[in-house]
Motif scaffolding. Structure first.
Motif, short mmCIF file in Angstrom:
data_model
loop_
_atom_site.label_atom_id
_atom_site.label_comp_id
_atom_site.label_asym_id
_atom_site.label_seq_id
_atom_site.Cartn_x
_atom_site.Cartn_y
_atom_site.Cartn_z
N ASP A 194 0.85 -1.19 0.00
CA ASP A 194 0.00 0.00 0.00
C ASP A 194 0.88 1.24 0.00
O ASP A 194 1.80 1.35 0.82
CB ASP A 194 -0.85 0.05 1.27
CG ASP A 194 -2.11 -0.80 1.21
OD1 ASP A 194 -2.16 -1.73 0.39
OD2 ASP A 194 -3.03 -0.54 2.02
N ILE A 195 0.59 2.17 -0.89
CA ILE A 195 1.28 3.46 -0.78
C ILE A 195 0.33 4.52 -0.21
O ILE A 195 0.70 5.68 -0.09
CB ILE A 195 1.89 3.91 -2.11
CG1 ILE A 195 0.82 4.16 -3.18
CG2 ILE A 195 2.90 2.89 -2.60
CD1 ILE A 195 1.35 4.87 -4.42
N ARG A 196 -0.87 4.07 0.14
CA ARG A 196 -1.87 4.93 0.78
C ARG A 196 -1.97 6.28 0.05
O ARG A 196 -2.17 6.33 -1.15
CB ARG A 196 -1.58 5.07 2.27
CG ARG A 196 -1.61 3.73 3.02
CD ARG A 196 -2.99 3.11 3.10
NE ARG A 196 -2.97 1.78 3.67
CZ ARG A 196 -3.37 1.49 4.92
NH1 ARG A 196 -3.81 2.45 5.71
NH2 ARG A 196 -3.33 0.25 5.35
N SER A 197 -1.78 7.36 0.76
CA SER A 197 -2.07 8.67 0.15
C SER A 197 -0.98 9.18 -0.79
O SER A 197 -1.15 10.25 -1.38
CB SER A 197 -2.36 9.70 1.23
OG SER A 197 -3.62 9.46 1.79
N VAL A 198 0.09 8.44 -0.97
CA VAL A 198 0.99 8.77 -2.09
C VAL A 198 0.21 8.59 -3.40
O VAL A 198 0.54 9.19 -4.42
CB VAL A 198 2.26 7.89 -2.08
CG1 VAL A 198 3.21 8.32 -3.19
CG2 VAL A 198 2.97 7.97 -0.73
N THR A 199 -0.87 7.80 -3.34
CA THR A 199 -1.77 7.66 -4.49
C THR A 199 -2.26 9.02 -4.96
O THR A 199 -2.45 9.24 -6.17
CB THR A 199 -2.97 6.78 -4.11
OG1 THR A 199 -2.51 5.54 -3.58
CG2 THR A 199 -3.86 6.51 -5.31
N LYS A 200 -2.48 9.95 -4.04
CA LYS A 200 -2.95 11.28 -4.43
C LYS A 200 -1.97 11.94 -5.39
O LYS A 200 -2.36 12.58 -6.37
CB LYS A 200 -3.14 12.15 -3.19
CG LYS A 200 -4.25 11.70 -2.25
CD LYS A 200 -4.30 12.58 -1.01
CE LYS A 200 -5.50 12.27 -0.12
NZ LYS A 200 -5.43 10.95 0.50
N SER A 201 -0.69 11.80 -5.11
CA SER A 201 0.33 12.41 -5.96
C SER A 201 0.37 11.74 -7.34
O SER A 201 0.61 12.40 -8.35
CB SER A 201 1.70 12.32 -5.28
OG SER A 201 1.69 13.00 -4.04
N LEU A 251 2.06 -0.62 -4.96
CA LEU A 251 3.21 -0.68 -5.86
C LEU A 251 4.40 -1.29 -5.13
O LEU A 251 4.50 -1.21 -3.91
CB LEU A 251 3.60 0.72 -6.33
CG LEU A 251 2.71 1.44 -7.33
CD1 LEU A 251 3.13 2.90 -7.45
CD2 LEU A 251 2.77 0.76 -8.70
N ALA A 252 5.33 -1.86 -5.89
CA ALA A 252 6.62 -2.23 -5.34
C ALA A 252 7.44 -0.96 -5.14
O ALA A 252 7.36 -0.03 -5.95
CB ALA A 252 7.35 -3.19 -6.28
N PRO A 253 8.24 -0.87 -4.07
CA PRO A 253 8.97 0.38 -3.78
C PRO A 253 9.84 0.86 -4.93
O PRO A 253 9.91 2.07 -5.18
CB PRO A 253 9.80 0.01 -2.55
CG PRO A 253 9.00 -1.04 -1.86
CD PRO A 253 8.37 -1.85 -2.98
N ARG A 254 10.51 -0.03 -5.63
CA ARG A 254 11.38 0.47 -6.70
C ARG A 254 10.57 1.01 -7.87
O ARG A 254 11.05 1.87 -8.62
CB ARG A 254 12.37 -0.60 -7.14
CG ARG A 254 11.82 -1.88 -7.69
CD ARG A 254 12.98 -2.85 -7.91
NE ARG A 254 12.56 -4.12 -8.49
CZ ARG A 254 13.38 -5.15 -8.64
NH1 ARG A 254 14.65 -5.05 -8.25
NH2 ARG A 254 12.96 -6.28 -9.18
N ASP A 255 9.33 0.53 -8.04
CA ASP A 255 8.46 1.13 -9.06
C ASP A 255 7.94 2.48 -8.60
O ASP A 255 7.78 3.40 -9.40
CB ASP A 255 7.30 0.19 -9.38
CG ASP A 255 7.74 -1.03 -10.19
OD1 ASP A 255 8.80 -0.94 -10.85
OD2 ASP A 255 7.05 -2.06 -10.15
#
Length: 328
Positions: A61-68, A219-223
């Motif tokens: 989960d990237i949670r609210s990084v989704t907003k960006s 997402l995977a962190p490197r992506d």
């Protein structure tokens, strides 16, 4: 440098102050300078996944990084002429709510007010994200999420103040879906992820089947770091124009100050960390995408400190105490 950074990170981890860290991926000038994966309990939204052994391909989960990321997609769609410009009245694109459009105060809302989280309506996300009293959760439970957002009580004129608001991003997601004729996952795959070589992702949906523009991406962190590289390159990848450069510059121009001191552009934070300008996507639990233009550096951090008041400490510690001291 890679060994030096790993030694620094190991020292921090052994000392214990970075509890909850799941992964780090740091890339500078196209080269990976640090990649670390750990083991820990994780969740997908509020559903426990148990203890997970993270690796290079593990989605998080990237949670609210989704907003960006939604902000990036808005720029792509705008470049195609498929979504309205920031200056356009917002309710013009929601003709299904004529009763709201005749309210002169709501008629002042523009797309930019959604982009900058300055709608001026009552919205509180300070409660845990498993509580129906949290406005984002209430939005997800509402019969019509967009009416729920747009009919919230008005507190002040739009554009006056930044107020953290997942509903603002949900409105942007609807504009993208309406304008492109595709869901956010479909449009994101075609126009952003596939061109970057990101083949593995998930975009979670609410009970109504709508992908969450505010917090649904895994997402995977490197992506995730690859998205930061795209921002550094002002929207180009391997010579291909993915996002208009003028949108990247416009998106990252500070417009309002947040309640905790950073500046806010269009769905991205602009702050100073360790004396350097940092463009940040931030999510619950310690998810971060840091972009440092002057160092040509991007750092993705994932963690499991969900709803913890001190969740911000772990990613900041990784950046300030591990990575920045090694940068010349």
């Amino acid at each position: 440098m890679t060994t030096q950074l790993r030694d620094r990170l190991d020292g921090i981890l052994q000392a214990g102050p970075a509890d909850g860290l799941h992964a780090v991926a740091a890339v500078r000038r196209g080269h990976t300078v640090l990649e670390c994966y750990r083991t820990g309990e994780d969740f997908t939204w509020n559903d426990s996944l148990g203890v997970v052994e993270f690796g290079p391909e593990t989605l998080h989960d990237i949670r609210s990084v989704t907003k960006s990321v939604t902000g990036l997609l808005y720029g792509i769609a705008l470049g195609e002429g498929l979504v309205p410009p920031p200056t356009e009245p917002l309710l013009r694109r929601f003709p299904q709510y004529p009763d709201l459009a005749v309210d002169p105060q709501r008629a002042r809302l523009t797309v930019e007010h959604a982009l900058t989280m300055s709608l001026g309506v009552e919205w509180c996300e300070n409660l845990p994200y498993n509580s129906p009293a949290n406005a984002e959760i209430a939005m997800e439970l509402a019969p019509d999420r967009y009416r729920y957002i747009l009919e919230r009580p008005i507190l002040e004129p739009p554009g006056t103040r930044w107020t953290y608001c997942g509903g603002a991003t949900a409105l942007l997601g609807r504009l993208i879906a309406d304008g492109t004729g595709r869901s956010l996952p479909e449009y994101g795959q075609a126009m952003l992820f596939a061109p970057l070589g990101i083949g593995n992702f998930e975009w979670m949906t609410g009970a109504d089947g709508v992908a969450s523009a505010a917090s649904g991406l895994r997402l995977a962190p490197r992506d995730l770091a690859r998205l930061g590289e795209l921002v550094l390159a002002e929207g180009t990848w391997d010579g291909q124009r993915i996002i208009p450069a003028d949108w990247i510059r416009t998106m990252l121009r500070p417009r309002l100050q947040t309640s905790w001191g950073a500046q806010y552009g269009y769905q991205w934070y602009i702050e100073s960390i360790g004396g350097r300008r940092v463009v940040t996507g931030a999510g619950n639990g310690g998810q971060r995408l840091f972009v440092l233009p002057d160092l040509e550096l991007t750092v993705a951090v994932t963690a499991g400190n969900y709803d913890d008041p001190d969740q911000w400490r772990t990613p900041i510690m990784v950046l300030e105490r591990v990575i920045l001291p090694a940068m010349a």
